[in-house]
Each structure stands twice: as structure tokens, then as C-alpha cells.
Write an enzyme that holds these catalytic residues in place. Structure first.
Site, PDB file in Angstrom:
ATOM      1  N   ASP A  51      -5.295   8.796  -1.258  1.00  7.44           N
ATOM      2  CA  ASP A  51      -6.368   8.397  -0.718  1.00  7.44           C
ATOM      3  C   ASP A  51      -7.306   9.202  -0.001  1.00  7.44           C
ATOM      4  OD1 ASP A  51      -7.673   5.500  -0.671  1.00  7.44           O
ATOM      5  OD2 ASP A  51      -7.352   5.707   1.552  1.00  7.44           O
ATOM      6  N   HIS A 110     -10.312   6.950  -0.180  1.00  6.84           N
ATOM      7  CA  HIS A 110     -10.490   6.633   1.384  1.00  6.84           C
ATOM      8  C   HIS A 110     -10.721   5.377   1.298  1.00  6.84           C
ATOM      9  CE1 HIS A 110     -10.326   8.929   5.342  1.00  6.84           C
ATOM     10  NE2 HIS A 110      -9.591   7.683   5.394  1.00  6.84           N
ATOM     11  N   ILE A 111      -9.951   4.402   0.664  1.00  8.24           N
ATOM     12  CA  ILE A 111     -10.041   2.820   0.631  1.00  8.24           C
ATOM     13  C   ILE A 111      -8.716   2.172   0.955  1.00  8.24           C
ATOM     14  CG2 ILE A 111      -9.437   2.444  -1.799  1.00  8.24           C
ATOM     15  CD1 ILE A 111     -12.988   1.647  -0.194  1.00  8.24           C
ATOM     16  N   GLU A 159     -13.952  15.590   1.843  1.00  6.14           N
ATOM     17  CA  GLU A 159     -14.213  14.340   1.260  1.00  6.14           C
ATOM     18  C   GLU A 159     -15.903  14.159   1.272  1.00  6.14           C
ATOM     19  OE1 GLU A 159     -12.280  11.077   3.415  1.00  6.14           O
ATOM     20  OE2 GLU A 159     -10.489  11.618   2.955  1.00  6.14           O
ATOM     21  N   ILE A 208       0.488   1.775  12.495  1.00  3.42           N
ATOM     22  CA  ILE A 208       0.318   1.499  10.956  1.00  3.42           C
ATOM     23  C   ILE A 208       1.566   1.753  10.326  1.00  3.42           C
ATOM     24  CG2 ILE A 208      -0.819   2.326   8.858  1.00  3.42           C
ATOM     25  CD1 ILE A 208      -3.065   3.068  10.395  1.00  3.42           C
ATOM     26  N   GLY A 228      -7.276   1.198   3.703  1.00  5.63           N
ATOM     27  CA  GLY A 228      -7.360   0.230   4.942  1.00  5.63           C
ATOM     28  C   GLY A 228      -8.515  -0.457   4.671  1.00  5.63           C
TER      29      GLY A 228
END
Length: 326
Positions: free
Chosen positions: A262, A291-292, A267, A157, A294
Site C-alpha cells: 500500500d 496508500h489507502i 509516491e 495500529i 487507512g
């Protein structure tokens, strides 16, 4: 013949991106907190789980006959590696499926924060068009071109993110004690640095490391204070890598130019999370996302299709799993 598979994400996740389970698999879709989970796992021959979610207790896997645990992403921190290795249960992921989405998120967030685009939207909505435009011009805001971007974690990544910033005209430096892709670094003319060198020189710092004992609290108050004044931080790795209280303080003090977050230590973030208490101008220099980074339609389709293909590979064709992590 169909093969029993337990899936811990909703069927709608797959159908809305046109990546349904193949007919050869009899898939039982359940929530991760289903009380019948221990019995369901014992009846399944493969298990499909999202990379994001609560940890799965090792005891769930005792006495089962799973031939594969397939993660529909890259992250493996929901699973106890030692326990599954001891039980002989193969685990596979889909590395790289979210590369483009994360890279797009990082570049977009950095540009938005550097140029104060969401901040200006809020000011215009308050009727402060003239005053804020004058301030933006006077502050001589940076675009991306020519800036030094520091990538912490130069794996699959991290390299994709570096390529996206490089394409936007940025110079690249990176920190990774276990570099695996020297060719990628050379192709991007990327400079290897210690973490301290990187945080003190980069205009944008973007994090792409897993959550491990060595990375827990990697950026705390000391490290954030050593970042360049006005620098941008992109935290799209895992919660716990950045000290959230220290980040909130750095934004409030005006030291950091902005941050995109993110991922969170818990969470969803609880109401007492320091980042949710940032106020005033500091709050306008903070981009919070759920947490978006990806997650796009294209990335999800690739991840899900790859996951189902691997389950078929193991259960239907009797082959070894691709991308086996352990």
C-alpha cells in the site's frame, strides 16, 4: 471572532464525510505546492495537514506565529521534529483514528492472497475456470484460521491489526523492541519474538512501524529469503521499510505466496519501480493499492472531526493541544 487556519488538504475531503470545519475557524484551503505558502503560514494561527504528502521544509515555519500544527492522521514524517521543537510550535496528530481501517485492510488482503481470489478472477476471465479451480483444490489453499500472523510493530495500529487477525482465528506473534502495551499482548496470547524468529515462522507478516533510520530497509533480500516459503507479506506501514527490488524478485522466484503493498519508496510510484515490472503469475500474487489502507469514510470522519476539535481546543478555548506529539 474567527481564528485563521491554513489547511493543506481540499475542503471537499472534509465535506464529503460530513466533517466540515467549525464556524469558529476561518479556514484557507490551499495545495501544499502553493507558491504563496510562506506568506500564508505567517498569517495563520494553526495549520492542518494530511499525514501523507511531501515533506514540509523547516524554513516555511521560520518567523511564523503558529500555535498548532495539526496532522489529520498519525504519521509525522512530513515534518522536521527538531526544527519545530526549536521554534516552539506544538504538533499534534490523531493516533488510532485509522486503526479499524488498517486492520480491515490487512485481514482482507491476507485472505485474498492466501485464497488466490483476484488471481482466480483473472483466470476465469481468460476462460480457465475448470483448470484453475482444479489447481486451487489441488494446492490445498489456506484460510486464515490457525495460521501464525507476525505483527512487526506492536503499537496502536499493530495491536488493532493483531486483534483483527486473532478474531479471525489466527495465532499472533510480534516484534517490537519498545513494547508499550504488555496487557494487549497478554490478552491476545501473543508471543514476543526477534525479527528473525518472526519472519522465519509466521505464515503472514504484516508491517506497522514508522519510517526511521532503524526501520529503513528493514526487510531486504536476506530477510525476504528467510520468510517461510508461501508466506504472505502485508506492507501498509511506510515506503522504504521493504526493499522493493528484493520483494519483486522474491515474488518472481515463487518464494513468497503473495504480497499486498500500500506504500512505496516514492509516491506515486515511478514507472521504473520494480513492483510495477512484476509479470506473469507473480503479478497475480501481488496486490498494489494507492496508500489507502487507512482510508475509509468512517475513518476519515473520525480523523477530521478529531483534528478540528483539537484546533478549536487550542485557538478558541486556549487550552493545550490533545495528543501533542512534540
Amino acid at each position: 471572532m474567527t481564528h485563521p487556519v491554513l489547511c493543506l488538504r481540499p475542503e471537499a475531503d472534509f465535506t464529503r464525510v460530513d466533517a466540515p470545519a467549525p464556524a469558529s475557524l476561518a479556514v484557507d484551503y490551499r495545495k501544499p505546492d502553493d507558491p504563496a505558502l510562506p506568506q500564508l503560514i505567517k498569517a495563520a494561527r494553526a495549520m492542518v495537514i494530511p499525514a501523507v504528502g511531501p515533506k514540509l521544509a523547516p524554513a516555511l515555519f521560520e518567523g511564523c506565529d503558529l500555535r498548532l500544527v495539526q496532522v489529520t492522521g498519525a504519521g509525522l514524517d512530513r515534518l522536521d521534529q527538531a526544527a519545530l521543537a526549536r521554534l516552539g510550535i506544538p504538533v499534534a496528530n490523531v493516533p488510532g483514528g485509522s486503526n479499524s481501517a488498517v486492520a480491515e485492510y490487512a485481514v482482507t488482503s491476507a485472505s485474498l492472497l492466501l485464497r488466490r481470489l483476484s488471481w482466480s478472477s483473472a483466470e476465469i476471465a481468460k476462460g480457465n475456470y475448470v483448470g484453475f479451480r482444479a489447481r486451487m483444490v489441488a494446492d490445498n489453499l489456506n484460510g486464515l484460521e490457525g495460521l501464525l500472523v507476525g505483527v512487526v510493530g506492536f503499537g496502536t495500529i499493530g495491536v488493532a491489526v493483531a486483534r483483527a487477525f486473532h478474531a479471525a482465528g489466527c495465532r499472533i506473534c510480534f516484534h517490537d523492541p519498545a513494547l508499550r502495551d504488555q496487557a494487549a499482548a497478554l490478552a491476545l496470547d501473543a508471543t514476543a519474538m526477534t525479527l528473525d524468529e518472526l519472519i522465519t515462522t509466521a505464515d503472514v507478516v504484516t508491517l506497522h512501524v514508522p519510517l526511521l533510520p532503524a526501520t529503513q530497509g528493514l526487510l531486504g533480500a536476506r530477510e525476504l529469503a528467510r520468510m517461510k516459503k508461501g508466506a504472505i507479506l502485508i506492507q501498509a506501514a511506510r515506503g522504504g521499510i521493504v526493499d522493493e527490488a528484493a520483494l519483486a524478485q522474491s515474488l518472481a522466484s515463487g518464494h513468497l505466496g503473495g504480497a499486498a503493498v500500500d506504500v512505496y519508496s516514492v509516491e506515486p510510484p515511478t514507472p521504473d519501480n520494480p513492483l510495477l515490472k512484476v509479470t506473469g503469475e507473480a503479478a497475480l500474487r501481488l496486490l498494489l493499492t494507492p496508500h489507502i489502507a487507512g482510508v475509509t469514510r468512517q475513518a476519515s470522519a473520525l480523523l477530521f472531526r478529531s483534528a478540528w476539535q483539537n484546533v478549536e481546543r487550542v485557538l478558541v478555548r486556549g487550552e493545550a493541544a490533545a495528543n501533542r506529539a512534540y
